[in-house]
Design a protein around this motif. Structure first.
Motif, PDB file in Angstrom:
ATOM      1  N   GLY A   1      14.340  36.412   6.343  1.00  0.00           N
ATOM      2  CA  GLY A   1      14.306  35.218   7.109  1.00  0.00           C
ATOM      3  C   GLY A   1      12.981  35.009   7.797  1.00  0.00           C
ATOM      4  O   GLY A   1      11.975  34.688   7.174  1.00  0.00           O
ATOM      5  N   LYS A   2      12.983  35.192   9.092  1.00  0.00           N
ATOM      6  CA  LYS A   2      11.822  34.876   9.923  1.00  0.00           C
ATOM      7  C   LYS A   2      10.591  35.688   9.535  1.00  0.00           C
ATOM      8  O   LYS A   2       9.506  35.133   9.373  1.00  0.00           O
ATOM      9  N   SER A   3      10.738  37.002   9.368  1.00  0.00           N
ATOM     10  CA  SER A   3       9.562  37.817   9.031  1.00  0.00           C
ATOM     11  C   SER A   3       9.063  37.504   7.627  1.00  0.00           C
ATOM     12  O   SER A   3       7.854  37.516   7.383  1.00  0.00           O
ATOM     13  N   MET A   4       9.967  37.199   6.706  1.00  0.00           N
ATOM     14  CA  MET A   4       9.558  36.833   5.345  1.00  0.00           C
ATOM     15  C   MET A   4       8.744  35.546   5.361  1.00  0.00           C
ATOM     16  O   MET A   4       7.711  35.438   4.698  1.00  0.00           O
ATOM     17  N   ALA A   5       9.189  34.574   6.123  1.00  0.00           N
ATOM     18  CA  ALA A   5       8.467  33.303   6.219  1.00  0.00           C
ATOM     19  C   ALA A   5       7.091  33.506   6.847  1.00  0.00           C
ATOM     20  O   ALA A   5       6.088  32.968   6.356  1.00  0.00           O
ATOM     21  N   LYS A   6       7.015  34.295   7.900  1.00  0.00           N
ATOM     22  CA  LYS A   6       5.724  34.556   8.554  1.00  0.00           C
ATOM     23  C   LYS A   6       4.781  35.307   7.616  1.00  0.00           C
ATOM     24  O   LYS A   6       3.594  35.004   7.548  1.00  0.00           O
ATOM     25  N   ASP A   7       5.311  36.283   6.871  1.00  0.00           N
ATOM     26  CA  ASP A   7       4.489  37.025   5.914  1.00  0.00           C
ATOM     27  C   ASP A   7       3.962  36.106   4.820  1.00  0.00           C
ATOM     28  O   ASP A   7       2.800  36.179   4.430  1.00  0.00           O
ATOM     29  N   PHE A   8       4.825  35.228   4.308  1.00  0.00           N
ATOM     30  CA  PHE A   8       4.418  34.280   3.277  1.00  0.00           C
ATOM     31  C   PHE A   8       3.315  33.370   3.801  1.00  0.00           C
ATOM     32  O   PHE A   8       2.308  33.138   3.141  1.00  0.00           O
ATOM     33  N   TRP A   9       3.503  32.846   5.013  1.00  0.00           N
ATOM     34  CA  TRP A   9       2.512  31.928   5.610  1.00  0.00           C
ATOM     35  C   TRP A   9       1.161  32.628   5.770  1.00  0.00           C
ATOM     36  O   TRP A   9       0.119  32.076   5.474  1.00  0.00           O
ATOM     37  N   ALA A  10       1.199  33.871   6.231  1.00  0.00           N
ATOM     38  CA  ALA A  10      -0.033  34.641   6.428  1.00  0.00           C
ATOM     39  C   ALA A  10      -0.708  34.936   5.087  1.00  0.00           C
ATOM     40  O   ALA A  10      -1.935  34.836   4.965  1.00  0.00           O
ATOM     41  N   LYS A  11       0.075  35.282   4.084  1.00  0.00           N
ATOM     42  CA  LYS A  11      -0.467  35.607   2.762  1.00  0.00           C
ATOM     43  C   LYS A  11      -1.136  34.394   2.115  1.00  0.00           C
ATOM     44  O   LYS A  11      -2.213  34.498   1.534  1.00  0.00           O
ATOM     45  N   GLU A  12      -0.517  33.240   2.230  1.00  0.00           N
ATOM     46  CA  GLU A  12      -1.033  32.032   1.583  1.00  0.00           C
ATOM     47  C   GLU A  12      -2.215  31.423   2.325  1.00  0.00           C
ATOM     48  O   GLU A  12      -2.947  30.618   1.777  1.00  0.00           O
ATOM     49  N   LYS A  13      -2.381  31.757   3.607  1.00  0.00           N
ATOM     50  CA  LYS A  13      -3.494  31.277   4.427  1.00  0.00           C
ATOM     51  C   LYS A  13      -3.602  29.744   4.417  1.00  0.00           C
ATOM     52  O   LYS A  13      -4.653  29.172   4.174  1.00  0.00           O
TER      53      LYS A  13
END
Length: 77
Positions: free
Chosen positions: A1-13
């Motif tokens: 959920g939340k951590s997955m979304a934050k990780d995705f956002w950070a990875k995609e820049k």
């Protein structure tokens, strides 16, 4: 959920901020009943896009649409 979304956002820049509606306030306001649900709010605070289900954020049309929104002034004439 939340951590997955934050990780995705950070990875995609992405060059724009993201927002997680953890208390579901906006989900109620926009009558969200499907995940993922995506909304793009322009610089003037208007709803510029809504998408339900999977969206292809990497296609050229989407990229151009977002780049045009980012280039807009927050105070249109």
């Amino acid at each position: 959920g939340k951590s997955m979304a934050k990780d995705f956002w950070a990875k995609e820049k992405f060059p724009f901020p993201g927002f997680l509606d953890t208390n579901k306030e906006l989900a109620r306001k926009f009558s969200v009943n499907m995940l993922p649900s995506n909304f793009i709010i322009d610089r003037a605070g208007r709803l510029a896009f809504s998408g339900f289900g999977a969206n292809d954020w990497s296609n050229p049309q989407t990229t151009e649409f977002i780049e045009n929104l980012l280039a807009e002034s927050a105070n249109p004439p």
